[in-house]
Scaffold this motif. Structure first.
Motif, PDB file in Angstrom:
ATOM      1  N   THR A  79       0.843  -1.199   0.000  1.00 37.34           N
ATOM      2  CA  THR A  79       0.000   0.000   0.000  1.00 37.34           C
ATOM      3  C   THR A  79       0.874   1.243   0.000  1.00 37.34           C
ATOM      4  OG1 THR A  79      -1.720  -1.164   1.257  1.00 37.34           O
ATOM      5  CG2 THR A  79      -1.818   1.245   1.263  1.00 37.34           C
ATOM      6  N   TRP A  80       0.523   2.214  -0.863  1.00 43.11           N
ATOM      7  CA  TRP A  80       1.249   3.483  -0.896  1.00 43.11           C
ATOM      8  C   TRP A  80       0.707   4.408   0.182  1.00 43.11           C
ATOM      9  CZ3 TRP A  80       5.609   4.447  -3.323  1.00 43.11           C
ATOM     10  CH2 TRP A  80       5.955   3.655  -4.417  1.00 43.11           C
ATOM     11  N   PHE A  81       1.625   5.121   0.852  1.00 40.46           N
ATOM     12  CA  PHE A  81       1.288   6.114   1.865  1.00 40.46           C
ATOM     13  C   PHE A  81       1.933   7.437   1.496  1.00 40.46           C
ATOM     14  CE2 PHE A  81       0.811   2.140   4.078  1.00 40.46           C
ATOM     15  CZ  PHE A  81      -0.286   2.337   4.906  1.00 40.46           C
ATOM     16  N   LEU A  82       1.167   8.500   1.598  1.00 46.32           N
ATOM     17  CA  LEU A  82       1.703   9.852   1.493  1.00 46.32           C
ATOM     18  C   LEU A  82       1.632  10.416   2.901  1.00 46.32           C
ATOM     19  CD1 LEU A  82       2.754  12.254  -0.152  1.00 46.32           C
ATOM     20  CD2 LEU A  82       0.358  12.936  -0.492  1.00 46.32           C
ATOM     21  N   ARG A  83       2.805  10.636   3.507  1.00 48.91           N
ATOM     22  CA  ARG A  83       2.859  11.089   4.897  1.00 48.91           C
ATOM     23  C   ARG A  83       3.466  12.473   4.977  1.00 48.91           C
ATOM     24  NH1 ARG A  83       4.937   5.419   6.433  1.00 48.91           N
ATOM     25  NH2 ARG A  83       2.989   4.370   6.955  1.00 48.91           N
ATOM     26  N   ALA A  84       2.811  13.312   5.732  1.00 50.82           N
ATOM     27  CA  ALA A  84       3.327  14.647   6.021  1.00 50.82           C
ATOM     28  C   ALA A  84       3.524  14.736   7.525  1.00 50.82           C
ATOM     29  CB  ALA A  84       2.353  15.723   5.549  1.00 50.82           C
ATOM     30  N   TYR A  85       4.730  15.097   7.936  1.00 46.14           N
ATOM     31  CA  TYR A  85       5.048  15.255   9.353  1.00 46.14           C
ATOM     32  C   TYR A  85       5.155  16.746   9.638  1.00 46.14           C
ATOM     33  CZ  TYR A  85       6.237  10.322   8.984  1.00 46.14           C
ATOM     34  OH  TYR A  85       6.195   8.972   8.759  1.00 46.14           O
ATOM     35  N   ILE A  86       4.360  17.211  10.593  1.00 51.26           N
ATOM     36  CA  ILE A  86       4.316  18.633  10.922  1.00 51.26           C
ATOM     37  C   ILE A  86       4.607  18.837  12.398  1.00 51.26           C
ATOM     38  CG2 ILE A  86       2.742  19.168   9.028  1.00 51.26           C
ATOM     39  CD1 ILE A  86       0.440  19.265  11.062  1.00 51.26           C
ATOM     40  N   ASP A  87       5.000  20.054  12.748  1.00 53.35           N
ATOM     41  CA  ASP A  87       5.316  20.354  14.140  1.00 53.35           C
ATOM     42  C   ASP A  87       5.062  21.823  14.406  1.00 53.35           C
ATOM     43  OD1 ASP A  87       6.051  19.744  16.716  1.00 53.35           O
ATOM     44  OD2 ASP A  87       8.165  19.388  16.267  1.00 53.35           O
ATOM     45  N   LYS A  88       5.059  22.179  15.662  1.00 51.51           N
ATOM     46  CA  LYS A  88       4.979  23.569  16.102  1.00 51.51           C
ATOM     47  C   LYS A  88       5.520  23.621  17.523  1.00 51.51           C
ATOM     48  CE  LYS A  88       0.375  23.512  18.163  1.00 51.51           C
ATOM     49  NZ  LYS A  88      -1.011  23.909  18.077  1.00 51.51           N
TER      50      LYS A  88
END
Length: 155
Positions: free
Chosen positions: A37-46
């Motif tokens: 399975t393909w995953f598009l992951r975005a990791y964000i922070d603040k």
């Protein structure tokens, strides 16, 4: 440019204005296949950390923009999340933020009979990473041999 790299770059470009609006930081984007399975992951922070509500906000907005632009040919699952405590160091800003911190380094090939090291991040450049250990010893590692470098945490 590989298709994967293109997808990641285009996704980053879509994300940047959204994240700037909310004073979030983009840590990383990856398009990866796991168990078929393909995953598009975005990791964000603040500062203070990302909440589930923050992830939901970005995920909904990004999903709408991805549907609109429709540049990813494969079926995929979109995930937006925090990079977590043991975040990998990938970009220059990650190394700057982590200088003087304890990091775990995993190698592709053993160095001095070891493939894993934990030490204080002292220096880095495009070619090497330098660690200092509790006993004062210093080790410089070729970056081409580093499989993973991330912040280390003792629990």
């Amino acid at each position: 440019m590989a298709r994967r790299d293109s997808y990641e770059e285009k996704t980053e470009a879509l994300l940047m204005p959204m994240l700037a609006e909310h004073q979030f930081e983009l840590v990383d984007v990856e398009f990866i296949k796991e168990a078929g399975t393909w995953f598009l992951r975005a990791y964000i922070d603040k500062p203070g950390g990302i909440t589930i509500d923050d992830c939901e906000l970005v995920s909904r907005a990004l999903s709408d923009r991805l549907d609109e632009k429709n540049f990813i040919e494969e079926s995929y699952i979109l995930e937006v999340s925090s990079p977590g405590l043991g975040r990998p160091l990938k970009k220059e800003k990650d190394f700057i933020r982590s200088q003087g911190e304890s990091v775990d380094v995993k190698l592709f090939r053993a160095l001095d009979g070891q493939k894993e090291f934990t030490g204080i991040l002292k220096a880095w450049d495009k070619e090497t990473v330098t660690l200092e250990f509790e006993d004062g010893a210093v080790l410089t590692i070729d970056r081409a041999n580093i499989a993973l470098i991330r912040l280390a945490f003792d629990f």
